[in-house]
Design an enzyme around this catalytic site. Sequence first.
Site, short mmCIF file in Angstrom:
data_model
loop_
_atom_site.label_atom_id
_atom_site.label_comp_id
_atom_site.label_asym_id
_atom_site.label_seq_id
_atom_site.Cartn_x
_atom_site.Cartn_y
_atom_site.Cartn_z
N CYS A 1 10.90 -3.58 5.31
CA CYS A 1 10.43 -4.72 4.52
C CYS A 1 11.39 -4.99 3.36
O CYS A 1 11.70 -6.15 3.06
CB CYS A 1 9.02 -4.45 4.00
SG CYS A 1 8.30 -5.80 3.06
N CYS B 1 0.70 -1.43 4.99
CA CYS B 1 -0.10 -2.57 4.54
C CYS B 1 -0.70 -3.36 5.69
O CYS B 1 -1.78 -3.93 5.55
CB CYS B 1 0.74 -3.49 3.65
SG CYS B 1 2.04 -4.39 4.53
#
Length: 378
Positions: A111, A210
């Site tokens: 990410c 997440c």
Amino acid sequence: MTDSPQRPRPLRVLAAMSGGVDSAVAAARAAEAGHEVTGVHLALSANPQSFRTGARGCCTIEDSRDARRAADVIGIPFYVWDLADRFREDVVEDFVAEYRAGRTPNPCLRCNEKIKFAALLDKALALGFDAVCTGHYARVVTRADGARELHRASDAAKDQSYVLGVLDDRQLAHAMFPLGDTTTTKDEIREEAERRGLAVAKKPDSHDICFIADGDTQGFLAARLGRSEGDILDESGNRLGTHEGAHGFTIGQRKGLRIGTPAADGKPRYVLDISPVDNTVTVGPAEALDVVSLRAIKPRWCGLAPTGRDEYTAQLRAHGGETEVTAEPVGDGLEVSFAQPVRGVAPGQAIVLYAGTRVVGSATIAATTRAGDAAPAV
């Protein structure tokens, strides 16, 4: 952005605000330093309610509201940017594909590489911003010649340089980490947030992946890759039990093997190898996990690439310690030898090299050689 005692010139800064306490304090510090700061929350899911719940500070609707409230208190403009498609392709689909291939990925590192310091940074620069600010604990040090280096945070206990080891020269030139020189405890960061009137001061930290709402990684993968019964074997190829999908295991795993027959020596067994081709998992004793060297691919250098063999320290996981290594770029990859055998090393993980506190670069582990092996394990 520099260790120089001189006050840096004001910059146009885009502060990535996750909705957590660290990114909020980082944005507040950047604004207090005189920079022109704009806050942005990244919407990373087309359906935010499918992401983690419980105000954990990353991707939920509540997180975006927390980020907006923090920006209002700081007194900076605030926007929400939709990067859900890019996140799905570059992080979630990559995560699933790596497990399908029998590797162990790090989605947070991906990410940072693909979203926060690629997609976000590119958009920020196109809009005229000078830097992207995040709440990571790491330092960007400016050398006398103007080149920038990535270093560990002043507080080693909070250091997050491992997940930033994918950043290259261009990205470092536009990165700002206002918490990197902080030697205070996390409780003191929370106290600072409270003094600033930020409601996220007591918000719990985020630790889970997440995009896996309930924290059940095996269930998440099974829903996407299916369940397929396979064999659990010992080192001699004897069948010890079965599993519901090789993708549900990682190298070094001990729990969840469900092997009815105990080992002859009575000691625990660990996952040694995962073969997605024939859907088998091989287990054995802890000492069989000892890795003496590895081959890594896709190196990314935080500065000039090394040109020869040299000694470094290496970190193999986000919350792991350092180990002494000798590393050498070979072709388009990296050959690494360990001063002492290490365990829990799996293809797909990142290895990050350090020279003192400076991050030299990172690469993705492709194969390992264990003590006594004639050939690398892949």
